[in-house]
Design an enzyme around this catalytic site. Structure first.
Site, short mmCIF file in Angstrom:
data_model
loop_
_atom_site.label_atom_id
_atom_site.label_comp_id
_atom_site.label_asym_id
_atom_site.label_seq_id
_atom_site.Cartn_x
_atom_site.Cartn_y
_atom_site.Cartn_z
N HIS A 253 16.49 64.57 58.94
CA HIS A 253 15.37 64.24 58.07
C HIS A 253 15.71 64.49 56.61
CE1 HIS A 253 11.28 64.63 56.29
NE2 HIS A 253 10.97 63.73 57.20
N SER B 147 13.01 61.54 64.50
CA SER B 147 11.71 60.97 64.12
C SER B 147 11.67 59.45 64.09
CB SER B 147 11.29 61.50 62.75
OG SER B 147 12.26 61.17 61.76
N HIS C 144 8.99 66.72 66.18
CA HIS C 144 8.57 65.70 67.15
C HIS C 144 8.81 66.11 68.60
CE1 HIS C 144 7.87 62.83 63.87
NE2 HIS C 144 8.92 63.41 63.32
N ASN D 179 1.05 60.04 64.62
CA ASN D 179 1.83 61.14 65.21
C ASN D 179 0.94 62.13 65.96
OD1 ASN D 179 4.29 60.16 64.26
ND2 ASN D 179 4.11 61.25 62.32
N ASP E 121 15.06 71.14 63.90
CA ASP E 121 13.77 70.63 63.43
C ASP E 121 13.07 70.06 64.66
OD1 ASP E 121 11.72 68.92 62.58
OD2 ASP E 121 12.73 68.45 60.69
N LYS F 263 1.49 66.99 63.59
CA LYS F 263 1.79 65.93 64.56
C LYS F 263 1.08 66.27 65.87
CE LYS F 263 5.93 64.67 62.06
NZ LYS F 263 5.71 65.55 60.90
N GLU G 50 17.87 67.70 64.95
CA GLU G 50 16.46 67.57 65.31
C GLU G 50 16.35 67.55 66.83
OE1 GLU G 50 14.28 64.47 63.29
OE2 GLU G 50 15.61 64.56 61.55
#
Length: 380
Positions: free
Chosen positions: A132, A178, A206, A46, A203, A234, A174
């Site tokens: 998540h 992910s 990423h 990541n 979130d 990440k 998100e």
């Protein structure tokens, strides 16, 4: 005999090809990973922007240790909130154009800490189906009502919100998902939240560093997102996490988030290094451009029979379906010097086991062509 179910459940994991084991990594250097005296091209990291081992970040970490020590020595509300933490929070606020930021030790603790603090009888959470585990666990940790809507299905979300029974509603999604690598429609979510007088919580683990001209993540798409969480482990290439929000929620979390109150604060040396990383992320736009270029090359180089979820992020999910088949393909790639982890349920839904390819700024065109060539051979 007590706890016999432990061995029984482990046996079941093995039977269904879902058993998980750790592997000790000797080191990760640029796009390579070293394990058991062997070198692999790493497509599971990541470290999206390739900032791990960046000399300026390493130097800032060493400087942070000299100035503040490794440990914060206590929770933030005792003596653990240091100058290094304060500097980083201010940097994040300026970068994301948010009034306040609060640091946590991990993305899991930040997500769980915020949602559990809000999870009372006066609140209802509306979670994307692919949220998540930390978001799901946090939402379910208290007495709040919880409803999950189909992944990125905003028509269903609106229909559900029309039936809401409480005044306090939090939509949770998100920025980039992910395991699929696809994006939420931030503008659509913000409009729905505004229409239904709800808050929007994203979130951005990423998204941060990858999305936006300066890597600001989802707020570069829509600055009116109420709450943003993102991790440093990440694209930022350090460790820890933060929540960016308004002053009222910031003060509420300091007073009511058990994860924040009762945890030793993140290392001040890490905070100092993270501040340097954020500085680099903002100015090195070439890293984001390179990921996009290599991602286009990868998609173009795969055979037509390979199913990959469309994405504009670093994450490229190649759906295999069967757990055993995904593990077998990963082993074939490992024999060719490619480290690519098979992702299986319950991390992803049943029947969607996959290869999760992450393309990072420290890869090159030759790496991508070699990966695609071997995936094409392994999947037939």
């Amino acid at each position: 005999m007590a706890f016999e179910y432990l061995a029984e459940q482990l046996a079941q994991q093995k039977l269904t090809h879902r058993f998980r084991q750790r592997q000790c990594i000797a080191k990760q250097q640029e796009a390579n990973l070293f394990c058991n005296d062997k070198e692999y091209l790493n497509f599971s990291s990541n470290d999206y922007l390739g900032l791990n081992q960046h000399p300026d970040i390493n130097h800032a970490l060493q400087e942070g240790v000299s100035k503040f020590g490794v440990s914060s020595c206590s929770s933030s509300l005792v003596t653990g909130f240091s100058y290094a933490h304060n500097v980083l929070e201010n940097t994040l606020c300026e970068w994301l154009n948010k009034p306040k930021c609060l640091l946590f030790n991990s993305g899991f603790s930040a997500n769980h800490g915020l949602l559990s603090a809000l999870a009372c009888e006066q609140t209802q959470f509306w979670l994307d189906k692919l949220s998540h585990a930390s978001l799901i666990d946090g939402a379910l940790s208290g007495k709040a009502k919880v409803k999950r809507f189909l992944h990125n299905n905003y028509q269903q979300l609106e229909q559900l919100l029309l039936k809401k029974s409480l005044a306090n509603n939090l939509i949770v999604s998100e920025g980039v998902f992910s395991m699929d690598g696809d994006q939420a429609d931030i503008n659509a979510l913000q409009k729905i939240a505004q229409k239904h007088q709800a808050w929007l919580y994203l979130d951005d683990a990423h998204s941060l560093g990858i999305i936006g001209e300066k890597g600001q993540g989802s707020v570069s798409i829509n600055p009116h997102v109420d709450i943003v969480m993102a991790t440093f482990g990440k694209a930022v290439a350090t460790s820890g996490a933060f929540i960016a929000c308004d002053e009222t929620l910031h003060d509420y979390l300091i007073n009511f988030s058990r994860h924040y109150i009762y945890s030793t604060a993140m290392s001040p040396a890490i905070a100092w290094a993270t501040n340097k990383s954020v500085e680099i992320i903002q100015k090195d736009n070439w890293r984001r451009e390179k990921i996009a270029e290599l991602s286009r090359l990868f998609a173009k180089s795969l055979n037509d029979n390979i199913e990959m979820i469309p994405t504009s992020s670093s994450i490229h999910a190649i759906i295999v379906g069967d757990e055993k088949k995904s593990l077998d393909i990963a082993e074939k790639l490992k024999a060719k010097g490619i480290w690519l982890t098979a992702i299986r349920p319950p991390t992803v839904p049943n029947g969607t086991s996959r290869l999760r390819v992450t393309i990072c700024a420290n890869h090159n065109k030759q790496d991508i062509k070699y990966l695609a060539e071997n995936i094409n051979k392994a999947i037939n």
